[in-house]
Enzyme design. Structure first.
Site, PDB file in Angstrom:
ATOM      1  N   ARG A 102      13.862  -6.703   1.671  1.00  0.00           N
ATOM      2  CA  ARG A 102      13.466  -5.370   1.201  1.00  0.00           C
ATOM      3  C   ARG A 102      13.062  -4.561   2.419  1.00  0.00           C
ATOM      4  NH1 ARG A 102       8.698  -2.933  -0.140  1.00  0.00           N
ATOM      5  NH2 ARG A 102       8.712  -1.525  -1.921  1.00  0.00           N
ATOM      6  N   LYS A 148       5.740  -3.907   8.271  1.00  0.00           N
ATOM      7  CA  LYS A 148       4.370  -4.326   7.920  1.00  0.00           C
ATOM      8  C   LYS A 148       3.511  -4.499   9.164  1.00  0.00           C
ATOM      9  CE  LYS A 148       4.903  -5.565   3.231  1.00  0.00           C
ATOM     10  NZ  LYS A 148       5.197  -6.538   2.217  1.00  0.00           N
TER      11      LYS A 148
HETATM   12  N1  PMM Z   1       5.656  -4.822  -0.251  1.00  0.00           N
HETATM   13  C1  PMM Z   1       5.251  -3.583  -0.599  1.00  0.00           C
HETATM   14  C2  PMM Z   1       5.624  -3.030  -1.851  1.00  0.00           C
HETATM   15  N2  PMM Z   1       6.401  -3.716  -2.695  1.00  0.00           N
HETATM   16  N3  PMM Z   1       7.610  -5.672  -3.227  1.00  0.00           N
HETATM   17  C3  PMM Z   1       8.001  -6.895  -2.896  1.00  0.00           C
HETATM   18  N4  PMM Z   1       8.759  -7.602  -3.768  1.00  0.00           N
HETATM   19  N5  PMM Z   1       7.673  -7.494  -1.736  1.00  0.00           N
HETATM   20  C4  PMM Z   1       6.888  -6.858  -0.795  1.00  0.00           C
HETATM   21  O1  PMM Z   1       6.600  -7.451   0.259  1.00  0.00           O
HETATM   22  C5  PMM Z   1       6.438  -5.536  -1.113  1.00  0.00           C
HETATM   23  C6  PMM Z   1       6.817  -4.966  -2.357  1.00  0.00           C
HETATM   24  C7  PMM Z   1       4.380  -2.804   0.325  1.00  0.00           C
HETATM   25  O2  PMM Z   1       5.116  -2.286   1.362  1.00  0.00           O
HETATM   26  P1  PMM Z   1       5.648  -0.745   1.374  1.00  0.00           P
HETATM   27  O3  PMM Z   1       4.464   0.120   1.034  1.00  0.00           O
HETATM   28  O4  PMM Z   1       6.084  -0.569   2.786  1.00  0.00           O
HETATM   29  O5  PMM Z   1       6.751  -0.631   0.399  1.00  0.00           O
END
Ligand code: PMM
Length: 301
Positions: free
Chosen positions: A282, A243
């Site tokens: 994650r 991030k």
């Molecule tokens: N961040 C993203 C997408 N899905 N789900 C959860 N539970 N927590 C998060 O912090 C989260 C998510 C966005 O990040 P990405 O585009 O790198 O997946």
């Protein structure tokens, strides 16, 4: 890990179909290890990640990528068909389903525990029918009104992530007097809607939603306060991987480093989150985080 010889890229047997046939039998959510923090691998099935949507090649490439993360030590694979980046446009539930459902089916068939990252109850319902065991919903305060009833009826696990809505905007709702208190009270409020629909506390996993209507300082404050989030009585998921706030931390000449150069910092967050008793992290790059959660578990004894 069994059958490493069939892992993607390690031999001639790299066609998705052969991979699907060669991996282990299905596992159940309840069989996940409970002595350490879990690792969730991120599988974005969006046009910017695998060619341009719904084709067999795209599905095969996505399944391969999911299996690779599985072999690298991901406990759960989180499949998403809709980007939440600030400049992205929403896709229809039909388009989202066309992207993810073949991938979900193939990974489930291969014995992978699959989570689906969606804000649409209709997509969640089809994904559950295809074998997904967890719904990861980033909609926060904008939750689909059908979602609580679906989660109650199906009994799946559900990630309730904090966001003040409009997940794509870089917007200004990122203003808090006390971010930790406000996130906790807003999560508690959204949770009430799920309880009212019949969802049990054990189904719910909470997530502070790093970067979702939050600036870097708010993200760090939330990470420092994982104990308080744990105090809500649910499993806690942390999504810091690649991030922007990590890019800013490592900035060179005032410019945030690009996402792929944020993996070392992501691994550091994984170790610290594991030390602070996060249930799961994650991440995009599974292998270093899988090592970090094992190392932290050994350290903690
Ligand atoms: N961040 C993203 C997408 N899905 N789900 C959860 N539970 N927590 C998060 O912090 C989260 C998510 C966005 O990040 P990405 O585009 O790198 O997946």
């Amino acid at each position: 890990m069994d059958s490493l010889a069939a892992a993607p890229g390690t031999g001639p047997a790299t066609s998705p179909l052969r991979l699907v046939r060669s991996v282990r039998a299905p596992r159940r959510f309840e069989e996940l290890p409970d002595g350490r923090t879990l690792v969730m691998g991120i599988l974005n099935v969006t046009p910017d990640s695998f060619s341009d949507g719904g084709s067999f090649e795209e599905t095969g490439a996505a399944v391969d990528a999911g299996l690779k993360m599985h072999y690298e030590g991901a406990d759960i694979i989180d499949v998403g068909g809709e980007s939440t980046r600030p400049d992205s446009v929403r896709v229809s539930p039909e388009e989202e389903q066309a992207r993810i459902l073949p991938v979900v089916r193939a990974l489930v068939k291969a014995g992978v525990l699959v989570s689906v990252d969606t804000m649409n109850a209709s997509t969640a319902e089809k994904a559950i029918a295809a074998g997904a065991v967890l719904i990861n919903d980033v909609s926060g305060m904008d939750v689909d009104p059908q979602m609580p009833e679906l989660i109650a009826r199906t009994g799946v696990h559900y990630v309730l992530m904090h966001s003040r809505g409009a997940v794509r905007s870089r917007d200004p709702k990122a203003s808090y007097e006390s971010v930790v208190d406000e996130v906790i009270s807003e999560l508690s409020r959204i949770r009430e809607g799920f309880y009212a629909a019949g969802v049990s506390p054990e189904q719910i996993i909470i997530d502070p939603g790093l970067g979702f209507s939050k600036d870097g300082e708010a993200n760090w404050e939330l990470l420092r306060s994982l104990d308080q989030l744990n105090g809500l009585g649910h499993r806690v998921l942390v999504g810091a991987s690649r991030k922007r706030f990590l890019g800013t931390l490592l900035a060179t000449e005032g410019r945030p480093v690009p996402p792929r150069e944020r993996d070392d910092a992501t691994t550091a967050v994984t170790a610290l989150a594991a030390f602070s008793n996060a249930w799961c992290v994650r991440v995009h790059n599974v292998s270093p985080s899988a090592a970090a959660v094992k190392t932290t578990a050994a350290w903690k004894g």
